[in-house]
Design an enzyme around this catalytic site. Sequence first.
Site, PDB file in Angstrom:
ATOM      1  N   LYS A 113       0.904  -1.259  -0.237  1.00  0.00           N
ATOM      2  CA  LYS A 113      -0.010   0.056  -0.249  1.00  0.00           C
ATOM      3  C   LYS A 113       0.975   1.090   0.060  1.00  0.00           C
ATOM      4  O   LYS A 113       2.034   1.151   0.429  1.00  0.00           O
ATOM      5  CB  LYS A 113      -0.931   0.037   1.163  1.00  0.00           C
ATOM      6  CG  LYS A 113      -2.277   0.892   1.038  1.00  0.00           C
ATOM      7  CD  LYS A 113      -3.238   0.194   0.653  1.00  0.00           C
ATOM      8  CE  LYS A 113      -4.607   0.817   0.351  1.00  0.00           C
ATOM      9  NZ  LYS A 113      -5.612  -0.026   0.293  1.00  0.00           N
TER      10      LYS A 113
HETATM   11  N1  GLU Z   1      -7.314   0.206  -3.001  1.00  0.00           N
HETATM   12  C1  GLU Z   1      -8.034  -0.954  -3.224  1.00  0.00           C
HETATM   13  C2  GLU Z   1      -8.245  -2.128  -1.944  1.00  0.00           C
HETATM   14  O1  GLU Z   1      -8.259  -1.769  -0.909  1.00  0.00           O
HETATM   15  C3  GLU Z   1      -7.637  -1.859  -4.300  1.00  0.00           C
HETATM   16  C4  GLU Z   1      -6.427  -2.195  -4.463  1.00  0.00           C
HETATM   17  C5  GLU Z   1      -5.933  -2.832  -5.954  1.00  0.00           C
HETATM   18  O2  GLU Z   1      -6.808  -2.846  -6.768  1.00  0.00           O
HETATM   19  O3  GLU Z   1      -4.821  -3.144  -5.833  1.00  0.00           O
HETATM   20  O4  GLU Z   1      -8.583  -3.281  -2.131  1.00  0.00           O
END
Ligand code: GLU
Length: 424
Positions: A113
């Site tokens: 992240k």
């Molecule tokens: N931000 C989204 C989540 O928390 C998507 C992450 C992604 O598609 O890699 O799942």
Amino acid sequence: MEKLSYASESSTSPWVTYLRQIDRVAPHLGDLAHWIETLRHPKRALIVDIPLQMDDGTIRHFEGYRVQHNLSRGPGKGGVRYHPDVDLNEVMALSAWMTIKCAALNLPYGGAKGGIRVDPFSLSEGELERLTRRYTSEIGLIIGPQKDIPAPDVGTNGKVMAWMMDTYSMNHGTTITGVVTGKPIHLGGSLGREKATGRGVFITGCEVAKRSGIEIEGAKIALQGFGNVGSEAARLFEKAGARIVAVQDHSATLYNEAGIDLTELTVWQAESKQIAGFPGAQEIAKEEFWTLQMDILIPAALEGQITRERAENLSCKLVLEGANGPTYPEADDVLAERGILVVPDVICNAGGVTVSYFEWVQDMASFFWSEEEINQRMDKIITDAIAHVCDKAEEKNCSLRTSAYIVACERILLARKDRGIYPG
Ligand code: GLU
């Protein structure tokens, strides 16, 4: 257990919430629990300084992060958040939840992240673009289609992903679409990606409702967050005959016993950039949201929303976690005691990363699928995953969260064990 110097010990910090969730799964893992310490340590965390020339000529510095929590099952995967409250502790927790989410869905990824501590709405479009490009260059050391693949999260969108893809490509001298997902369709994005997270909330919610005898038709729903995830989930539930009686965002809490018209609310939000002032509902006090009569609660904003006190007063039958980490562990206990079912974030909002996976596969193959094909494949992956988690919860007599963690941690720790520790 070695303590991490940079993780806040505050009991309300997202990282501590995650650690407590890991403590709960450990007793169910048998011999694999020997390896569980690995999940209490992010593999890699990068903090970057982003100097930004503002439109008025002044220079400001922003703090950015990219954390790769675990890469045992494949490249890192996870969004990038632009929000004034972003910090290392939050990004660590969000990256760990991605590790669990990808494994719970059996996607061939680890968890990662990123984020920048910034209010994106306070920047001009030019400032936002320069900020994004410098951030991408700084984290360019550790991202890549085979290393770590960012995507949108709170405060970012397809346009930001297009700038990230372009910056990474410029720095490598060739167009590399697979470095990020959630891109616009004409730049290697996937059909169905934008609506995928909300769609997953709906699918998992319906499946759990069906299994536990909760009627969707006529159900009263309270929704926190009217962004990409919440608005799509709400629309699908409305179509299925449910009534959205309350919507809360940072600007207001709206209530209408007869149901809020989502089409009108969407138009209002697009024009006034917030839900406050919407004439089709009454504005109520923020805290009242948690005591309303409802059947289903969908927290689809930020983490740390359902506290023990709020859990004690909630009147719903089902909580669908569209957001990541909205429920504190002690609130989880209260909800379980009160017989309120929680579909945990790591399954409930996994539709987004599932279609991100499809986007990455399509970019690699330079061969693109139809929306129908994408939705069919996604529905199958999500439905199978939630069914597996529900069966496991019955078998182990535990919450859906702990059962999702059992499924995920078994996969991650088996990979960890069989790869072994280098050097041996
Ligand atoms: N931000 C989204 C989540 O928390 C998507 C992450 C992604 O598609 O890699 O799942």
